[in-house]
Design a protein around this motif. Structure first.
Motif, short mmCIF file in Angstrom:
data_model
loop_
_atom_site.label_atom_id
_atom_site.label_comp_id
_atom_site.label_asym_id
_atom_site.label_seq_id
_atom_site.Cartn_x
_atom_site.Cartn_y
_atom_site.Cartn_z
N LYS A 9 0.68 -1.46 0.24
CA LYS A 9 0.25 0.21 -0.29
C LYS A 9 0.92 1.23 -0.27
CE LYS A 9 -4.31 -2.28 2.51
NZ LYS A 9 -4.45 -1.63 3.89
N PRO A 10 0.10 2.22 -0.64
CA PRO A 10 1.00 3.50 -0.64
C PRO A 10 1.51 4.02 0.81
CG PRO A 10 -0.93 3.71 -1.33
CD PRO A 10 -1.13 1.74 -1.76
N SER A 11 2.43 4.71 1.03
CA SER A 11 2.61 5.78 2.54
C SER A 11 3.15 6.81 1.86
CB SER A 11 3.17 4.15 3.39
OG SER A 11 2.97 5.53 4.60
N TYR A 12 3.16 7.78 2.32
CA TYR A 12 3.42 9.24 1.95
C TYR A 12 3.06 10.51 2.05
CZ TYR A 12 0.55 8.63 -2.32
OH TYR A 12 -0.19 8.41 -3.72
N ALA A 13 3.53 11.51 2.62
CA ALA A 13 3.71 12.91 2.67
C ALA A 13 3.52 13.39 1.27
CB ALA A 13 3.99 13.59 4.01
N LEU A 14 2.19 14.00 0.64
CA LEU A 14 2.49 14.44 -1.44
C LEU A 14 2.45 15.72 -1.28
CD1 LEU A 14 2.80 14.31 -3.85
CD2 LEU A 14 0.21 13.75 -3.72
N ASN A 31 4.79 16.52 -5.48
CA ASN A 31 6.67 16.21 -4.50
C ASN A 31 6.17 14.94 -3.57
OD1 ASN A 31 9.08 19.04 -4.92
ND2 ASN A 31 8.62 17.52 -6.51
N PHE A 32 6.98 13.78 -3.63
CA PHE A 32 6.38 13.25 -2.43
C PHE A 32 7.38 12.68 -1.42
CE2 PHE A 32 4.36 11.00 -6.41
CZ PHE A 32 3.29 10.71 -5.79
N TYR A 33 7.07 13.24 -0.11
CA TYR A 33 7.59 13.21 1.01
C TYR A 33 7.78 11.38 1.81
CZ TYR A 33 8.72 17.91 0.26
OH TYR A 33 9.38 19.05 -0.64
N PRO A 34 8.50 11.17 2.96
CA PRO A 34 8.06 10.20 3.37
C PRO A 34 7.59 10.48 4.92
CG PRO A 34 10.46 11.28 3.99
CD PRO A 34 10.26 11.28 2.86
N ILE A 35 6.54 9.99 5.58
CA ILE A 35 5.87 10.06 6.62
C ILE A 35 6.80 10.78 7.20
CG2 ILE A 35 4.11 9.56 8.63
CD1 ILE A 35 3.41 9.69 5.64
N THR A 36 8.26 10.64 7.43
CA THR A 36 8.94 11.15 8.47
C THR A 36 9.08 12.58 8.37
OG1 THR A 36 10.36 10.48 7.41
CG2 THR A 36 10.56 8.92 9.58
N ASP A 37 8.94 13.19 7.41
CA ASP A 37 9.21 14.89 7.12
C ASP A 37 6.92 15.81 6.52
OD1 ASP A 37 11.40 14.24 6.65
OD2 ASP A 37 11.57 14.38 4.49
N PHE A 38 6.55 15.09 7.63
CA PHE A 38 5.28 15.30 8.01
C PHE A 38 5.24 15.61 9.53
CE2 PHE A 38 0.70 14.07 9.11
CZ PHE A 38 0.05 15.05 8.63
N THR A 39 4.51 16.25 9.37
CA THR A 39 4.38 16.49 11.01
C THR A 39 2.68 18.10 11.30
OG1 THR A 39 5.60 19.18 11.52
CG2 THR A 39 7.18 17.22 11.97
N TYR A 40 1.65 17.69 12.47
CA TYR A 40 0.78 18.07 12.68
C TYR A 40 0.71 18.81 14.09
CZ TYR A 40 -0.74 14.06 14.51
OH TYR A 40 -1.51 13.26 15.03
N VAL A 41 -0.01 19.75 13.94
CA VAL A 41 -0.45 20.04 15.22
C VAL A 41 -2.24 19.77 15.48
CG1 VAL A 41 -1.44 22.18 16.94
CG2 VAL A 41 0.69 21.91 15.05
N GLU A 42 -2.13 18.67 17.02
CA GLU A 42 -3.39 18.45 17.44
C GLU A 42 -4.85 19.20 17.27
OE1 GLU A 42 -5.06 15.10 17.88
OE2 GLU A 42 -3.03 13.89 18.73
N LEU A 54 -5.77 22.99 12.50
CA LEU A 54 -4.70 22.59 10.93
C LEU A 54 -4.23 23.69 11.04
CD1 LEU A 54 -4.27 22.44 8.07
CD2 LEU A 54 -6.13 24.00 7.31
N ASP A 55 -2.71 22.76 11.20
CA ASP A 55 -1.53 23.14 11.08
C ASP A 55 0.09 22.38 11.22
OD1 ASP A 55 1.52 24.69 12.25
OD2 ASP A 55 0.09 25.35 13.74
N ILE A 56 -0.46 21.98 9.68
CA ILE A 56 1.18 21.00 8.76
C ILE A 56 1.74 21.77 8.47
CG2 ILE A 56 -1.42 19.58 9.06
CD1 ILE A 56 -1.11 19.80 6.21
N GLN A 57 3.07 20.37 8.31
CA GLN A 57 4.39 20.54 7.98
C GLN A 57 4.52 19.94 6.96
OE1 GLN A 57 7.55 22.93 9.46
NE2 GLN A 57 9.01 23.00 7.97
N ILE A 58 5.26 19.98 5.29
CA ILE A 58 5.55 18.69 4.71
C ILE A 58 6.89 19.55 3.81
CG2 ILE A 58 4.88 16.67 2.77
CD1 ILE A 58 2.21 17.83 2.74
N GLY A 59 7.51 18.21 4.53
CA GLY A 59 9.76 18.89 4.30
C GLY A 59 9.51 20.51 4.08
N GLU A 60 9.92 21.06 3.70
CA GLU A 60 9.81 22.82 4.09
C GLU A 60 8.39 23.53 3.52
OE1 GLU A 60 12.26 24.17 4.92
OE2 GLU A 60 12.93 22.34 5.33
N CYS A 61 7.42 22.98 3.47
CA CYS A 61 6.06 23.35 3.53
C CYS A 61 5.09 23.39 4.09
CB CYS A 61 5.61 21.60 1.72
SG CYS A 61 6.34 22.51 0.28
#
Length: 375
Positions: free
Chosen positions: A72-77, A92-103, A106-113
């Protein structure tokens, strides 16, 4: 229904959905070229898939190895692009380890985005060499950089259909919330070497999100906030139209072809939502693929009003937008997607046995979509 509910913009992939789900935040708007002065329509999307299955590299479902071994696919895009001349989508695909969020917001980061309710910033690029070498990227070559303020003015809230209880039960395969069916964006976009100024009152913007375990077929979306009364000639600056859906699945059971949405007309919502059965709402729709234009027609009714809508968008200004489902299947292979549609509506109020015309409306800069599985 135009009740703001920013909690529905929170990250949703908890529990079962963390291993068989997606969550995305979509933005579309118009900018103006500094070089030519011409308008261009853009989209930016932040997309997460199957985070609990994540590796320290993005797992792409369309990669030959994934297909062979049923992974199955798994990524942040980060997915961006434009409509009109040379319409394109860049992934641009990133590993899940490059994704962060705030509970709980809406406050997320994928890589530098980055993305919040009020601002987004980032960069996306695919070379021509990588486009040719990696069909599993499902995208075109190009680059885009953005730095934008976000001001959401009008909400379309589907109501109970995306309530906490039904979210907890994963009642629907695809959930939807549109916090900004009229959104003003401001800032700059750089795309393939050109700079575009995004001006709030000319951005004709839109912001929503979808999440769940699968997509719908057929899949329809119509949205515009650039509207003008053909009766008075007046710009309708506090109005927006929004429809979405196709064939929803509730608790694994496919419902009949159904749309939900409405027209927010100068401060009043005319809503057509099948889940609110007491309103007598129904929407009939039709899509026609043409040689020059693709066309949409719909008739929406409830106990109090009727809305007739027609829309067209040039084929050569649209693209086939690409998504793979969390199960790794890519069944939408002709999902028409555009942002330059133009159309007309007639809104009638029901008064006893008569229809009374409220307004005839022209709308532009319309986001529009239609596709069916394997069609």
């Amino acid at each position: 229904m135009n009740v703001s509910d920013k909690s529905r913009n929170s990250y949703m992939l908890q529990g079962r959905l963390s291993k068989e789900g997606y969550d995305w935040w979509w933005h579309s708007f118009t900018g103006c070229s500094r070089k030519t002065g011409e308008a261009k329509a853009f989209f930016i999307e932040y997309f997460i898939c199957n985070p609990a299955l994540g590796e320290n590299y993005p797992v792409l479902g369309q990669h030959p190895d994934s297909r062979e071994h049923g992974r199955k696919p798994s990524y942040a895009l980060v997915k961006v692009g434009s409509w009109g001349k040379d319409a394109k989508q860049i992934h641009n695909f990133y590993p899940i380890t490059d994704f962060t969020y705030v509970e709980n917001k809406l406050d997320i980061q994928i890589g530098e985005c980055t993305l919040t309710e009020t601002h987004m910033e980032g960069y996306c690029e695919v070379s021509e060499e990588d486009e040719k070498k990696h069909p599993e990227y499902m995208c075109d070559a190009g680059n885009m950089k953005w730095d934008l303020k976000i001001d959401k003015k009008i909400t379309y809230n589907v109501g109970y259909g995306a309530s906490k209880l039904l979210r907890k039960l994963n009642a629907f395969e695809m959930f939807w919330h549109a916090e900004g069916i009229k959104t003003e964006y401001s800032g700059t976009v750089e795309a393939d070497g050109d700079i575009y100024d995004v001006i709030a009152e000319k951005s004709y913007g839109y912001a929503d999100k979808n999440w769940g375990k699968d997509f719908t077929s057929p899949w329809l979306w119509i949205s515009s906030c650039n509207m003008k009364s053909l009766i008075t000639g007046r710009e309708l600056t506090n109005s927006a139209v929004e429809f979405g859906g196709g064939r929803p699945k509730a608790f694994g059971i496919s419902l009949e072809r159904k749309l939900l949405g409405g027209l927010y007309y100068e401060g009043k919502m005319y809503e057509y939502n099948f889940s609110k059965f007491w309103t007598g709402a129904s929407v009939d729709f039709k899509f026609e693929e043409g040689e020059i234009y693709n066309k949409w027609k719909l008739v929406a009714r409830n106990k109090d009003s009727i809305l007739y809508l027609t829309l067209k968008c040039k084929r050569d200004e649209m693209l086939w937008i690409n998504y793979e489902a969390p199960n790794g299947k890519k069944l939408h292979n002709k999902l028409w997607n555009g942002g330059t549609g133009v159309g007309k509506m007639k809104l009638y109020k029901k008064v006893k046995d008569f229809k009374v015309l409220v307004d005839e409306i022209e709308f532009r800069n319309t986001g529009c979509e239609y596709g069916e599985y394997n069609n």
